[in-house]
Design an enzyme around this catalytic site. Sequence first.
Site, PDB file in Angstrom:
ATOM      1  N   LYS A 149     -36.363 -37.563  20.344  1.00 15.67           N
ATOM      2  CA  LYS A 149     -35.969 -37.916  18.986  1.00 15.67           C
ATOM      3  C   LYS A 149     -35.833 -36.653  18.141  1.00 15.67           C
ATOM      4  O   LYS A 149     -36.452 -35.633  18.434  1.00 15.67           O
ATOM      5  CB  LYS A 149     -37.045 -38.802  18.337  1.00 15.67           C
ATOM      6  CG  LYS A 149     -37.213 -40.178  18.927  1.00 15.67           C
ATOM      7  CD  LYS A 149     -38.345 -40.921  18.205  1.00 15.67           C
ATOM      8  CE  LYS A 149     -38.561 -42.311  18.779  1.00 15.67           C
ATOM      9  NZ  LYS A 149     -37.443 -43.219  18.457  1.00 15.67           N
ATOM     10  N   ARG A 171     -38.722 -51.723  25.545  1.00 16.88           N
ATOM     11  CA  ARG A 171     -38.262 -52.880  26.320  1.00 16.88           C
ATOM     12  C   ARG A 171     -38.702 -52.795  27.774  1.00 16.88           C
ATOM     13  O   ARG A 171     -38.828 -53.811  28.451  1.00 16.88           O
ATOM     14  CB  ARG A 171     -36.751 -53.016  26.199  1.00 16.88           C
ATOM     15  CG  ARG A 171     -35.951 -51.889  26.813  1.00 16.88           C
ATOM     16  CD  ARG A 171     -34.521 -51.836  26.295  1.00 16.88           C
ATOM     17  NE  ARG A 171     -34.490 -51.449  24.885  1.00 16.88           N
ATOM     18  CZ  ARG A 171     -33.372 -51.380  24.158  1.00 16.88           C
ATOM     19  NH1 ARG A 171     -32.205 -51.701  24.702  1.00 16.88           N
ATOM     20  NH2 ARG A 171     -33.409 -51.018  22.893  1.00 16.88           N
ATOM     21  N   ASP A 200     -44.280 -42.284  20.131  1.00 15.66           N
ATOM     22  CA  ASP A 200     -42.971 -42.258  20.782  1.00 15.66           C
ATOM     23  C   ASP A 200     -42.198 -41.017  20.375  1.00 15.66           C
ATOM     24  O   ASP A 200     -41.666 -40.940  19.265  1.00 15.66           O
ATOM     25  CB  ASP A 200     -42.181 -43.518  20.423  1.00 15.66           C
ATOM     26  CG  ASP A 200     -40.840 -43.573  21.140  1.00 15.66           C
ATOM     27  OD1 ASP A 200     -40.688 -42.857  22.153  1.00 15.66           O
ATOM     28  OD2 ASP A 200     -39.970 -44.332  20.699  1.00 15.66           O
ATOM     29  N   ASP A 221     -45.425 -47.136  16.402  1.00 18.65           N
ATOM     30  CA  ASP A 221     -44.671 -47.806  17.459  1.00 18.65           C
ATOM     31  C   ASP A 221     -45.533 -48.759  18.286  1.00 18.65           C
ATOM     32  O   ASP A 221     -45.029 -49.373  19.225  1.00 18.65           O
ATOM     33  CB  ASP A 221     -44.001 -46.772  18.372  1.00 18.65           C
ATOM     34  CG  ASP A 221     -42.658 -47.252  18.905  1.00 18.65           C
ATOM     35  OD1 ASP A 221     -42.098 -48.195  18.324  1.00 18.65           O
ATOM     36  OD2 ASP A 221     -42.179 -46.688  19.896  1.00 18.65           O
ATOM     37  N   LYS A 275     -45.654 -54.824  21.793  1.00 20.51           N
ATOM     38  CA  LYS A 275     -45.352 -53.463  22.262  1.00 20.51           C
ATOM     39  C   LYS A 275     -46.400 -52.485  21.764  1.00 20.51           C
ATOM     40  O   LYS A 275     -46.641 -52.367  20.567  1.00 20.51           O
ATOM     41  CB  LYS A 275     -43.969 -53.055  21.759  1.00 20.51           C
ATOM     42  CG  LYS A 275     -43.598 -51.599  21.997  1.00 20.51           C
ATOM     43  CD  LYS A 275     -42.264 -51.265  21.319  1.00 20.51           C
ATOM     44  CE  LYS A 275     -41.974 -49.784  21.342  1.00 20.51           C
ATOM     45  NZ  LYS A 275     -40.740 -49.443  20.575  1.00 20.51           N
ATOM     46  N   GLU A 319     -37.707 -47.204  25.472  1.00 17.08           N
ATOM     47  CA  GLU A 319     -38.865 -47.388  26.360  1.00 17.08           C
ATOM     48  C   GLU A 319     -39.632 -48.668  26.091  1.00 17.08           C
ATOM     49  O   GLU A 319     -40.264 -49.221  26.992  1.00 17.08           O
ATOM     50  CB  GLU A 319     -39.808 -46.182  26.241  1.00 17.08           C
ATOM     51  CG  GLU A 319     -40.805 -46.205  25.084  1.00 17.08           C
ATOM     52  CD  GLU A 319     -40.169 -46.230  23.703  1.00 17.08           C
ATOM     53  OE1 GLU A 319     -40.778 -46.816  22.794  1.00 17.08           O
ATOM     54  OE2 GLU A 319     -39.072 -45.665  23.535  1.00 17.08           O
ATOM     55  N   ASP A 371     -35.551 -43.173  25.361  1.00 11.05           N
ATOM     56  CA  ASP A 371     -36.034 -43.598  24.040  1.00 11.05           C
ATOM     57  C   ASP A 371     -35.902 -45.102  23.849  1.00 11.05           C
ATOM     58  O   ASP A 371     -36.275 -45.634  22.816  1.00 11.05           O
ATOM     59  CB  ASP A 371     -35.278 -42.850  22.938  1.00 11.05           C
ATOM     60  CG  ASP A 371     -35.959 -42.967  21.586  1.00 11.05           C
ATOM     61  OD1 ASP A 371     -37.183 -43.203  21.560  1.00 11.05           O
ATOM     62  OD2 ASP A 371     -35.273 -42.829  20.560  1.00 11.05           O
TER      63      ASP A 371
END
Length: 510
Positions: free
Chosen positions: A286, A360, A279, A297, A274, A358, A356
Amino acid sequence: MPTAETTIPDTAATSASPSTVEAGALVIGLHPAVAADGEESSGAAPVLAAGAADVDAAFGGELAELLRVVGATGKVEQVVSLPTRGAVPAPRLVAVGLGEPGGDAAAADRVRRAAGAAARALAGTPAAVSTLGAAGEGAAEAAVAGALLGGYRFDLHRSSTDAGSAPVASWTFTGVTAEQVRHATLVAEAVATARDLVNTAPNVLVPETFASRAVALGERAGLVTEVLDDQQLRDNGYGGIIGVGKGSSNPPRLVRLTWHGGAAPTRKVALVGKGITFDTGGISLKPNAGMADMTSDMGGAAAVIATVVLAAKLELPVAVTATVPMAENMPSATAYKPGDVLTMYGGRTVEVLNTDAEGRLILADALVRAGEDAPDYLVETSTLTGAQQVALGLRTAGIMGSDELRDRVAGHAVATGEDGWAMPLPEYLRSDLDSRVADIANVSGQRFAGMLLAGLFLKEFVPDGVPWAHIDVAGPAYNTGGPRGYTTKGGTGVPVRTLIAFLEDVAANG
């Protein structure tokens, strides 16, 4: 982008006695004193670890007692220093605690941790010699990797640095072979590369520059490289990557790096990581607290990039392809939003209930693309869920997937000291991801089993019959606390060592 890399110290093995090596400091190991009943003996002199006998002789056989006087106990990572007063060429002796002796993975990791603690204590020292590689089974490479990783320092964004806090510039190791030093140095270099990528500021490491950096690393190692830009991603139906990335002024990328495996590769392995370069949570924003840590991230992407480069440097007889989706998750007038339906690469549709979740979505595209290569194994890693931290804490990765491969990867995580725990993927949870309008939703409507549900979501995009494993490193990939052992503050490089150990296992055993 600036591309300065952390410099790994020079390393060498020597067969000379450590009591004769010229260096600025000499490192030895200690075990706690043990009484007749087998318990640690408080106040007694610690026990010198293997490799320090010649040094003790140079001190007239009184080194353990001398170290007791200055407070040494042998407790893991305790560092005690004293002047040698000419007993050996090195003017400074550093004794570091190794805890109980042994030959298992835990004992090797204690050596790794001790070596890292000693390396930090020696900051500013031009050259050091270490005897820790002789401390027991598995200690050789642990001593090298621990010293190099414990001394890691990231200076890319500093306008000036303090030479007094610089890592040891040169290490010499006794009780190890030249090949062990070489292997451990290459592994440490790969971990440092992953750390560098994670620690690079998110305004510098955006998808475009991240892709360029990955390609540069790959080409230097002789890898075949491919980059899809945002238009190519759109044209080819990568709906997850495009959907997540369209809220940012920094468009997304998909990078593929391939090591061919030499003349006779034994297996074909797909790695997926990933690569969310920052993020915010997108429209599902968030909270501010801790958001700066979301520079990490892309820790999964950093790990698989570093690993495929390392596989090439080690010339492993395994064909390895890293498929790395990269995007920045931002809120804007063009951002994807809750309620949107995305068509993923391969045609499946996903209802977005939380922007959030995202990671996946971009991974789903990458998993389908990686599966088109018909790999024998598919391993994906990501800083995927806060639920991993709730379930397992900040140091233990959650590992899911096909039972046999999941357990195999988890075993390597434990053996390397990176730590991981096998987790289930209960089928009864799958219905929680049912969507009212699409093939699947990206989250459930309840707060339970978030890590497992993320794994079940990813499973939907893994080709049937392909053994796969998912490593959630949301906590382990980034250390928000102070340095410990060989783990420095910031990016940790987890799970590079797990991944390369798995690839070496595949090379040897299929």
